[in-house]
Write a protein that holds these residues in place. Structure first.
Motif, PDB file in Angstrom:
ATOM      1  N   LYS A 182       0.826  -1.207   0.000  1.00 32.79           N
ATOM      2  CA  LYS A 182       0.000   0.000   0.000  1.00 32.79           C
ATOM      3  C   LYS A 182       0.863   1.261   0.000  1.00 32.79           C
ATOM      4  CE  LYS A 182      -2.843  -0.271   3.244  1.00 32.79           C
ATOM      5  NZ  LYS A 182      -3.716  -0.301   4.401  1.00 32.79           N
ATOM      6  N   GLU A 183       1.920   1.247   0.814  1.00 27.48           N
ATOM      7  CA  GLU A 183       2.810   2.406   0.871  1.00 27.48           C
ATOM      8  C   GLU A 183       3.459   2.668  -0.487  1.00 27.48           C
ATOM      9  OE1 GLU A 183       3.028  -0.180   2.992  1.00 27.48           O
ATOM     10  OE2 GLU A 183       3.108   0.569   5.057  1.00 27.48           O
TER      11      GLU A 183
ATOM     12  N   VAL B  21       2.298   9.429   4.600  1.00 26.62           N
ATOM     13  CA  VAL B  21       2.576   8.001   4.413  1.00 26.62           C
ATOM     14  C   VAL B  21       3.594   7.529   5.453  1.00 26.62           C
ATOM     15  CG1 VAL B  21       3.542   6.274   2.839  1.00 26.62           C
ATOM     16  CG2 VAL B  21       1.989   8.009   1.965  1.00 26.62           C
TER      17      VAL B  21
ATOM     18  N   ARG C  11       2.033   7.129   8.944  1.00 26.61           N
ATOM     19  CA  ARG C  11       1.045   6.052   9.040  1.00 26.61           C
ATOM     20  C   ARG C  11       1.641   4.680   8.786  1.00 26.61           C
ATOM     21  NH1 ARG C  11      -4.496   7.050   7.263  1.00 26.61           N
ATOM     22  NH2 ARG C  11      -4.791   5.334   8.706  1.00 26.61           N
ATOM     23  N   SER C  12       2.809   4.613   8.161  1.00 26.69           N
ATOM     24  CA  SER C  12       3.394   3.331   7.771  1.00 26.69           C
ATOM     25  C   SER C  12       4.113   2.665   8.944  1.00 26.69           C
ATOM     26  CB  SER C  12       4.400   3.556   6.636  1.00 26.69           C
ATOM     27  OG  SER C  12       5.038   2.351   6.302  1.00 26.69           O
ATOM     28  N   GLN C  13       4.217   1.349   8.859  1.00 25.83           N
ATOM     29  CA  GLN C  13       5.011   0.604   9.832  1.00 25.83           C
ATOM     30  C   GLN C  13       6.366   0.213   9.237  1.00 25.83           C
ATOM     31  OE1 GLN C  13       2.988  -2.447  12.023  1.00 25.83           O
ATOM     32  NE2 GLN C  13       1.062  -1.348  11.974  1.00 25.83           N
ATOM     33  N   ARG C  14       6.689   0.738   8.075  1.00 24.22           N
ATOM     34  CA  ARG C  14       7.965   0.495   7.407  1.00 24.22           C
ATOM     35  C   ARG C  14       8.864   1.712   7.595  1.00 24.22           C
ATOM     36  NH1 ARG C  14       6.171  -4.088   7.566  1.00 24.22           N
ATOM     37  NH2 ARG C  14       5.151  -5.099   5.812  1.00 24.22           N
TER      38      ARG C  14
ATOM     39  N   PRO D   3       9.581   4.725   3.977  1.00 25.37           N
ATOM     40  CA  PRO D   3       8.896   5.995   3.710  1.00 25.37           C
ATOM     41  C   PRO D   3       9.524   7.177   4.466  1.00 25.37           C
ATOM     42  CG  PRO D   3       7.275   4.262   3.990  1.00 25.37           C
ATOM     43  CD  PRO D   3       8.616   3.683   4.401  1.00 25.37           C
TER      44      PRO D   3
ATOM     45  N   ASP E 248      12.708  -5.140   3.111  1.00 21.92           N
ATOM     46  CA  ASP E 248      11.448  -5.658   3.649  1.00 21.92           C
ATOM     47  C   ASP E 248      11.133  -7.031   3.074  1.00 21.92           C
ATOM     48  OD1 ASP E 248      11.073  -3.387   5.157  1.00 21.92           O
ATOM     49  OD2 ASP E 248       9.517  -2.535   3.860  1.00 21.92           O
TER      50      ASP E 248
ATOM     51  N   SER F  18       1.991  -5.516   2.661  1.00 20.72           N
ATOM     52  CA  SER F  18       1.197  -4.467   3.297  1.00 20.72           C
ATOM     53  C   SER F  18       0.962  -4.816   4.750  1.00 20.72           C
ATOM     54  CB  SER F  18      -0.147  -4.293   2.599  1.00 20.72           C
ATOM     55  OG  SER F  18       0.019  -3.680   1.354  1.00 20.72           O
TER      56      SER F  18
ATOM     57  N   TRP G 242      -2.159   0.172   8.563  1.00 17.99           N
ATOM     58  CA  TRP G 242      -1.713   1.547   8.767  1.00 17.99           C
ATOM     59  C   TRP G 242      -1.933   1.936  10.216  1.00 17.99           C
ATOM     60  CZ3 TRP G 242      -0.610   5.408   4.792  1.00 17.99           C
ATOM     61  CH2 TRP G 242      -0.408   4.838   3.548  1.00 17.99           C
TER      62      TRP G 242
END
Length: 153
Positions: free
Chosen positions: A23-24, A70, A73-76, A79, A129, A137, A140
């Protein structure tokens, strides 16, 4: 020639992000491609980089806000990386304001340069990742702590 190489890097990295970044990756691809397209007419509205390119600065600020949303809100982590590189790109506009005699070619080169490490960091982060076995994904993070929501950290 440099424009052609950058265009290849832009579309190759965004294509990779779109398919492998979840999604990101799809959102970041949408924002980057939109900003690139908007920068074409915005760059022609200025004075050939002799002065601060306010229309390009406006597009860059909008891209920074979108990337920041982004990233928050992301867990990665990637971004955050691309947002940081884009922030440095915006600082070059501020440097142009403070340094009035900065040659136009230097201003353009500094402003454009930071896109390359940002795109490469995006691809590298997505690749890490995938190697770590993380799903494409993840959910979020909410903007605010909602009643009953789990705290991820």
């Amino acid at each position: 020639m440099v424009d052609g190489l950058f265009t290849i890097l832009l579309f190759a990295s965004c294509l990779y992000a779109c398919f492998e970044g979840g999604k990101e990756g799809r959102w970041v691809t949408f924002f980057i491609i939109s900003a690139a397209v908007l920068s074409i007419p915005a760059g022609s509205l200025g004075h050939q980089w002799r002065d601060v390119q306010l229309p390009v600065l406006g597009v860059d600020v909008l891209l920074l806000l979108a990337l920041g949303i982004v990233a928050v809100r992301s867990q990665r982590y990637w971004p955050l990386w691309i947002t940081g590189f884009h922030l440095v790109s915006i600082v070059t506009h501020i440097a142009r304001i403070g340094q009035g005699d900065l040659p136009p070619t230097i201003y353009f080169a500094l402003q454009s340069f930071w896109s390359v490490p940002g795109l490469l960091a995006m691809v590298a982060g997505i690749m890490m990742d995938r190697r770590a076995g993380l799903p494409k994904s993840a959910p979020w993070k909410p903007f605010r702590h909602e009643r009953g929501a789990q705290n991820p950290g």
